[in-house]
Design a protein around this motif. Sequence first.
Motif, short mmCIF file in Angstrom:
data_model
loop_
_atom_site.label_atom_id
_atom_site.label_comp_id
_atom_site.label_asym_id
_atom_site.label_seq_id
_atom_site.Cartn_x
_atom_site.Cartn_y
_atom_site.Cartn_z
N TYR A 250 -11.18 49.86 -2.38
CA TYR A 250 -9.98 49.10 -2.01
C TYR A 250 -8.72 49.96 -2.18
O TYR A 250 -7.85 50.01 -1.31
CB TYR A 250 -9.88 47.84 -2.87
CG TYR A 250 -8.63 47.02 -2.65
CD1 TYR A 250 -8.51 46.17 -1.57
CD2 TYR A 250 -7.55 47.13 -3.53
CE1 TYR A 250 -7.35 45.43 -1.36
CE2 TYR A 250 -6.39 46.39 -3.33
CZ TYR A 250 -6.30 45.54 -2.26
OH TYR A 250 -5.14 44.82 -2.06
N VAL A 251 -8.65 50.65 -3.31
CA VAL A 251 -7.48 51.49 -3.59
C VAL A 251 -7.44 52.69 -2.63
O VAL A 251 -6.38 53.03 -2.09
CB VAL A 251 -7.50 51.96 -5.06
CG1 VAL A 251 -6.42 53.02 -5.30
CG2 VAL A 251 -7.27 50.77 -5.99
N LEU A 252 -8.59 53.32 -2.41
CA LEU A 252 -8.61 54.47 -1.49
C LEU A 252 -8.26 54.06 -0.06
O LEU A 252 -7.71 54.84 0.71
CB LEU A 252 -10.00 55.13 -1.50
CG LEU A 252 -10.42 55.81 -2.81
CD1 LEU A 252 -11.79 56.45 -2.65
CD2 LEU A 252 -9.40 56.85 -3.25
N GLY A 253 -8.55 52.81 0.26
CA GLY A 253 -8.25 52.32 1.60
C GLY A 253 -6.81 51.88 1.79
O GLY A 253 -6.45 51.32 2.82
N GLY A 254 -5.97 52.12 0.80
CA GLY A 254 -4.55 51.80 0.92
C GLY A 254 -4.14 50.55 0.18
O GLY A 254 -2.95 50.18 0.20
N GLY A 255 -5.09 49.88 -0.50
CA GLY A 255 -4.73 48.68 -1.27
C GLY A 255 -4.04 49.06 -2.58
O GLY A 255 -4.32 50.11 -3.15
N ALA A 288 -10.13 58.40 -14.15
CA ALA A 288 -10.11 59.86 -13.95
C ALA A 288 -9.87 60.20 -12.48
O ALA A 288 -9.16 61.15 -12.15
CB ALA A 288 -11.42 60.47 -14.44
N ALA A 289 -10.47 59.40 -11.59
CA ALA A 289 -10.28 59.65 -10.15
C ALA A 289 -8.83 59.45 -9.76
O ALA A 289 -8.34 60.07 -8.81
CB ALA A 289 -11.18 58.72 -9.35
N TRP A 290 -8.11 58.58 -10.48
CA TRP A 290 -6.69 58.35 -10.20
C TRP A 290 -5.79 59.34 -10.95
O TRP A 290 -4.57 59.24 -10.86
CB TRP A 290 -6.30 56.92 -10.59
CG TRP A 290 -7.04 55.87 -9.80
CD1 TRP A 290 -7.67 56.03 -8.61
CD2 TRP A 290 -7.23 54.50 -10.18
NE1 TRP A 290 -8.24 54.85 -8.20
CE2 TRP A 290 -7.99 53.89 -9.15
CE3 TRP A 290 -6.85 53.72 -11.27
CZ2 TRP A 290 -8.35 52.54 -9.18
CZ3 TRP A 290 -7.21 52.39 -11.31
CH2 TRP A 290 -7.96 51.81 -10.27
N ALA A 412 -5.85 60.67 -3.96
CA ALA A 412 -6.92 60.59 -4.96
C ALA A 412 -8.27 60.61 -4.28
O ALA A 412 -8.40 60.28 -3.09
CB ALA A 412 -6.76 59.31 -5.80
N GLY A 413 -9.28 60.99 -5.05
CA GLY A 413 -10.65 60.99 -4.56
C GLY A 413 -11.40 59.79 -5.10
O GLY A 413 -10.89 59.03 -5.92
N SER A 414 -12.64 59.64 -4.68
CA SER A 414 -13.45 58.49 -5.11
C SER A 414 -14.05 58.74 -6.49
O SER A 414 -14.40 59.86 -6.84
CB SER A 414 -14.56 58.23 -4.10
OG SER A 414 -15.43 57.22 -4.57
N GLU A 439 -14.46 58.81 0.70
CA GLU A 439 -14.55 59.84 -0.35
C GLU A 439 -13.19 60.18 -0.93
O GLU A 439 -13.10 60.70 -2.03
CB GLU A 439 -15.18 61.11 0.22
CG GLU A 439 -16.64 60.91 0.65
CD GLU A 439 -17.26 62.18 1.15
OE1 GLU A 439 -16.51 63.18 1.33
OE2 GLU A 439 -18.48 62.21 1.37
N LYS A 440 -12.15 59.89 -0.17
CA LYS A 440 -10.79 60.14 -0.67
C LYS A 440 -9.82 59.22 0.05
O LYS A 440 -10.15 58.60 1.07
CB LYS A 440 -10.39 61.61 -0.46
CG LYS A 440 -10.40 62.03 0.99
CD LYS A 440 -10.03 63.50 1.11
CE LYS A 440 -10.02 63.92 2.58
NZ LYS A 440 -9.68 65.35 2.73
N SER A 441 -8.63 59.14 -0.48
CA SER A 441 -7.63 58.25 0.10
C SER A 441 -7.04 58.88 1.37
O SER A 441 -6.92 60.10 1.46
CB SER A 441 -6.51 57.97 -0.91
OG SER A 441 -5.85 59.17 -1.26
#
Length: 627
Positions: A250-255, A288-290, A412-414, A439-441
Amino acid sequence: MSKRNVFAPALLAVAVALFVVVNLVASPVLRAARVDLTEGKLHTLSHGTVNIIKGLELPMDLTLYWSRSQTRDLPGIDLFGSRVKELLEEYETRSKGNIRVAVVDPEPFSEKEDEAVSLGLTGAPVRGSRATVYLGLAGKHADGRTMVIPFLQPDREQFLEYDISQMINSLSHPGKVGVGLLSAFPLTGGPSPQNPFQSEPPWMITDQLHKQFDLKVIDEGDSIPEGIDVLMVVRPRDLGPEALYQVDQYVLGGGRALVFTDPVSEFSGPQGFSRAGTGENGAVSLLAAWGVKMEEGQVVGDLEVSQRVSYRGRSRTETANYLPWLSLRGDHINHEELFASGLETINLASAGSLTKAEGAVTSFVPILTSSSRSMLIDGQKIAFMPDPGRLLSEFSPGGKSYTMAARIIGPAGSAFPDGPPPSAKDSDGEVKPDHVHLEKSGGDINVIVVADTDLLQDQFWVQVQNFFGQRIALPYADNADLVMNALDQLGGSPDLIGLRGRSTVVRPFTLLDQVAQEAELAYRTKEKQLLDRLDEAEEKLNELQSRREDPESPELTPEQEKELENIRQEKVKVRKELRSVQYELDKDIERLEAIIKFANIGLMPLLVILTAAGGTVLGKRRRRKVS
């Protein structure tokens, strides 16, 4: 009459005519041309605001109700009113007709004042007068919807552009912000984690969420539904891998997401600390990914902002500062962040420490921080029968401030580089439902991480009263406002999220303040030297008294009388020197203040006059040489 005398009036007339013509032509042609030379670009709209204006499909009217006739004697309000008017005119210029600005002076007891009151604007009384001052903004969309800012506070000048842009965006995009709540705790009520046979009442924070947002509770295992503008995640370490994977994607998709996590939950109790959460490793990987790291098993203890508590000691009830319970105020809250700007008190309990992970490319902006009189405490000492007295006796601050909430922005990455966890796949090994693994934003992620879940509990921010079956909230801390503001800003337009506090037109004389502080320090140093001399003289007098054979006698010996006179003279001399020191320091400050004011206010006009005078003299000399 010479030729020069004949042509001079004609040339002057031509010059005046040319000046008028150039101004008449330039006024409409160069109306939109501006050069902003202010340090903080006060008169330039942010990129986000320009995008909001460009996106307007229907026109709207913005009316500034400004009691200008009443504020002329109030320089602070008058200057701020001018600033608001100029900024609104900039909006109007940029909008190409989609924003129409009007300025109304609601004089006392006039129809315009009645109009302002009926719209919901708030008047401020003027001290020593029966008049009321208005400085508010009313917006009306082409479809008839209206919004108002009841009173534009001068102390919120740095957020003025955000307030106006938010009004424009809300008028053009009506509807509540959609918030998805994914929580391992029963915030909306349900079985207690300590005792599944006991039901927990809904937390008051959810009442506030229901009032302000379109709240949708997401059960673990359910997909994040459509229409969610911002996701609120509570206690991710107790969520399963599939739920964490959904948050990641959700976050990587722009949420946007607001995440509450912590090393020790007082709500869970000792069981929560000793029991490894089902998603503990996943939660660590997610942070960590963030680009964020939380010190696992360590909580922040801070003597300066700790709360006093009563507890049962060995033989009696005692009170002491409990290091893990913090009450943050002032500089411990980042007021430059819009959603935290108006907050006064935030209470935390057993909060963790957040740091920027090594090699992270995301930006890490601290929101809540401890004082330098703080240290990290082993969570086991908090989770199992904490002893406030013992924690104090073992307290050893390291002079370091810790971050307990931060805003994360950037690529960020996944957290799942190998793809979705097995539970997120169907029997054929495909991701369920139809979903493309990211795999990444695609752009920057927008996440706010708070290293404490207990701040959401009622006991740390609100008193709840039952009034004829209704629960009435009486907040004593701004914990709910922190949550509401963060969700509101995250759930708004991406262009609004990008807006930050701007510079203000009020620029204090920092150099003057610095000199005044140094002068104060010098005065205190000199004062101490002089007072030390007085102390020495008095000690000498006491010594003489102690040497006497009859120390109880009220009579003074000639030697004492002489020393007493010396002390009196010394006192007079010291006081005179102190007055002289203070006088010289005040004089230096006044002299510097005059120089700075002249340099800021009068220097430029003087340079213009001198340049014009110099040009005139040179011109005359040149003409004399020619003649």
